[in-house]
Design an enzyme around this catalytic site. Structure first.
Site, mmCIF file in Angstrom:
data_model
loop_
_atom_site.group_PDB
_atom_site.id
_atom_site.type_symbol
_atom_site.label_atom_id
_atom_site.label_comp_id
_atom_site.label_asym_id
_atom_site.label_seq_id
_atom_site.Cartn_x
_atom_site.Cartn_y
_atom_site.Cartn_z
ATOM 1 N N GLN A 184 0.813 -1.222 0.000
ATOM 2 C CA GLN A 184 0.000 0.000 0.000
ATOM 3 C C GLN A 184 0.843 1.267 0.000
ATOM 4 O O GLN A 184 0.363 2.322 -0.411
ATOM 5 C CB GLN A 184 -0.948 0.011 1.207
ATOM 6 C CG GLN A 184 -2.024 -1.064 1.143
ATOM 7 C CD GLN A 184 -3.016 -0.865 -0.001
ATOM 8 O OE1 GLN A 184 -3.132 0.220 -0.571
ATOM 9 N NE2 GLN A 184 -3.742 -1.915 -0.343
ATOM 10 N N SER A 204 3.265 -4.937 -5.212
ATOM 11 C CA SER A 204 2.295 -5.507 -6.149
ATOM 12 C C SER A 204 1.995 -4.506 -7.250
ATOM 13 O O SER A 204 1.726 -3.332 -6.969
ATOM 14 C CB SER A 204 1.019 -5.847 -5.385
ATOM 15 O OG SER A 204 0.043 -6.345 -6.258
ATOM 16 N N ALA A 205 1.994 -4.972 -8.513
ATOM 17 C CA ALA A 205 1.818 -4.048 -9.646
ATOM 18 C C ALA A 205 0.405 -3.471 -9.727
ATOM 19 O O ALA A 205 0.221 -2.320 -10.102
ATOM 20 C CB ALA A 205 2.165 -4.760 -10.950
ATOM 21 N N THR A 241 8.593 -20.053 -15.913
ATOM 22 C CA THR A 241 8.864 -19.118 -17.017
ATOM 23 C C THR A 241 8.303 -17.747 -16.660
ATOM 24 O O THR A 241 7.160 -17.630 -16.214
ATOM 25 C CB THR A 241 8.224 -19.641 -18.325
ATOM 26 O OG1 THR A 241 8.739 -20.948 -18.554
ATOM 27 C CG2 THR A 241 8.534 -18.738 -19.500
ATOM 28 N N CYS A 329 -17.553 -10.374 3.718
ATOM 29 C CA CYS A 329 -18.787 -11.170 3.714
ATOM 30 C C CYS A 329 -18.451 -12.605 4.068
ATOM 31 O O CYS A 329 -17.439 -13.141 3.651
ATOM 32 C CB CYS A 329 -19.411 -11.150 2.326
ATOM 33 S SG CYS A 329 -20.106 -9.569 1.910
HETATM 34 N N1 PMP Z 1 -0.648 -6.895 1.229
HETATM 35 C C1 PMP Z 1 -1.420 -5.799 1.324
HETATM 36 C C2 PMP Z 1 -1.152 -4.794 2.399
HETATM 37 C C3 PMP Z 1 -2.466 -5.609 0.415
HETATM 38 O O1 PMP Z 1 -3.236 -4.522 0.519
HETATM 39 C C4 PMP Z 1 -2.684 -6.571 -0.607
HETATM 40 C C5 PMP Z 1 -3.795 -6.427 -1.616
HETATM 41 N N2 PMP Z 1 -5.043 -6.158 -1.069
HETATM 42 C C6 PMP Z 1 -1.846 -7.707 -0.651
HETATM 43 C C7 PMP Z 1 -0.846 -7.819 0.276
HETATM 44 C C8 PMP Z 1 -2.031 -8.764 -1.698
HETATM 45 O O2 PMP Z 1 -1.528 -8.316 -2.944
HETATM 46 P P1 PMP Z 1 -1.758 -9.160 -4.276
HETATM 47 O O3 PMP Z 1 -3.162 -8.867 -4.708
HETATM 48 O O4 PMP Z 1 -0.741 -8.637 -5.235
HETATM 49 O O5 PMP Z 1 -1.534 -10.595 -3.973
#
Ligand code: PMP
Length: 397
Positions: A184, A204-205, A241, A329
């Site tokens: 985040q 995360s992209a 890969t 949920c």
């Molecule tokens: N860690 C945090 C703090 C996140 O907010 C998220 C996504 N909600 C993730 C990990 C998981 O990331 P990803 O969707 O790339 O697996």
């Protein structure tokens, strides 16, 4: 002709729209550089070149070295690789304990639960009423038996920052490794891996206007990390890969963000503060969680009295505003957010949490529309329910 106005998207902590440059780069990768980077022929060389270039661009965005980047399928995998790899690297020694916060991402908390049931000692550190990590607890927990301290840089629900520098210092003094889930933080703050002292960092992209299914674990140079998925790729730290379109999309997202990062942060901050201030003034019973402590510039986690979040979100959605809640949920109904429960909120208040998360494309007009939607759909309900409730920027005490 479609004259419908697009909804105001204020759920950027969940995911972001891929940037135009990301789409172009990914289509190019699918069209032109579809070879296997491990092949020695021309197609392979082309893909290898593109991979190396993407690695350098992602590394540069986080101020890391290219060799420190291990591409993964996202932050969930990166978190697993960090934790399981570190425990494996140290297996047989006396350092076996995993220390993490009680407000980590659900995937990491579930991994910790599983490890604990398999016999790994685990310590979960609590947070205070504002969502700040309890450093006294951390100090007590980080002893000579600790293998890894794993804490997020900023919470995905409240946006509250974790004290990474302090944790690095505590871990250093005890010889433990530090993993930071920066999913985040990335794109919402300027960050340097080189300058952080952190051993392992997940990103995360798709939170950065890149594609889903693409992310990375940054592994500090010199740190040995056995793979989760065995194979020769990624310097034997992640087999399979390489996802060239995903990786190229990630790199294009980093380039796009880097070009305007400082202005974007400044704008999101200003708009978020204006949004919250207006809600406090106009909407009775508004309480902002974590308002009194440093947090991400784009995130506003709040409740409107104790109106249940699913109810509020549905009304807002129908009024053209998309937000989300920390509640999940389940078959038994709405489960209150574990983050807000850890902050000491009651289940009914935790079930009322709404998260508005702004993005680099959010503008004043979007905030005006969101405020108008709250005014017309939520305020009448609140006035009927809680005529004397006072709004506050402080977290409920
Ligand atoms: N860690 C945090 C703090 C996140 O907010 C998220 C996504 N909600 C993730 C990990 C998981 O990331 P990803 O969707 O790339 O697996």
């Amino acid at each position: 002709m479609n004259t419908a106005v697009a909804p105001v998207y204020l759920d950027h902590n969940a995911t972001t729209e891929p940037a135009p440059a990301v789409r172009v780069a990914m289509i190019d990768a699918l069209t032109r550089t579809w070879g296997n980077p491990s092949s020695i022929h021309g197609h392979g060389q082309l893909a290898r070149g593109v991979l190396a270039q993407a690695r350098a661009r992602v590394a540069s965005f986080f101020d890391a070295q290219p060799a420190e980047v291990v591409f993964t399928s996202g932050a969930t995998e990166a978190n697993h690789l960090a934790v399981l790899g570190t425990l494996r690297a140290l297996s047989g020694g006396t350092r076996r304990r995993l220390v993490l916060s009680a407000v980590e991402h659900p995937g990491l908390l579930a991994l910790a639960d599983r490890l604990e049931s398999d016999g790994v000692p685990v310590t979960r550190i609590g947070v205070d009423r504002q969502g700040r990590l309890d450093l006294a607890q951390a100090r007590a927990a980080i002893g000579d038996d600790v293998a890894l301290v794993s804490v997020m840089a900023a919470n995905n629900e409240t946006g509250v920052y974790m004290p990474i520098d302090e944790l690095v210092a505590l871990a250093r003094a005890r010889g433990a490794c530090v993993h930071v889930d920066a999913t985040q933080l990335a794109g919402k703050a300027v960050f340097s891996f080189a300058g952080s002292g952190v051993d392992l960092l997940s990103v995360s992209a798709h939170k950065l206007h890149g594609p889903k299914g693409s992310g990375a674990l940054l592994v500090r140079k010199g740190r040995v990390l056995p793979p989760l998925i065995c194979g020769r790729q990624e310097r034997q730290r992640r087999g399979g890969t390489e996802n060239i379109p995903g990786i190229v999309g990630f790199a294009a997202a980093c380039d796009t963000l880097a070009a305007t990062l400082a202005q974007d942060i400044e704008r999101m901050h200003r708009l978020r503060d204006r949004f919250e201030q207006s809600l406090i003034e106009r909407v009775p019973g508004t309480v902002v969680f974590g308002a009194g402590v440093p947090r991400l510039p784009n995130t506003s986690c709040l409740r409107f009295g104790e109106l249940p979040s699913d109810f509020v979100l549905d009304r807002l959605d129908r009024a053209g505003v998309i937000a989300s809640s920390g509640a999940a949920c389940s078959a038994g109904g709405m489960q209150p957010s574990h983050v807000l429960l850890a902050m000491g909120e009651s289940p009914s208040r935790a079930r009322a949490s709404i998260r508005f998360s702004l993005g680099r494309d959010t503008r004043d007009a979007d905030i005006d529309r969101a405020l108008a939607a709250v005014q017309t759909t939520i305020v009448p309900l609140l006035v009927a329910a809680e005529p004397t409730a006072a709004s506050t920027l402080e977290s409920a005490s």
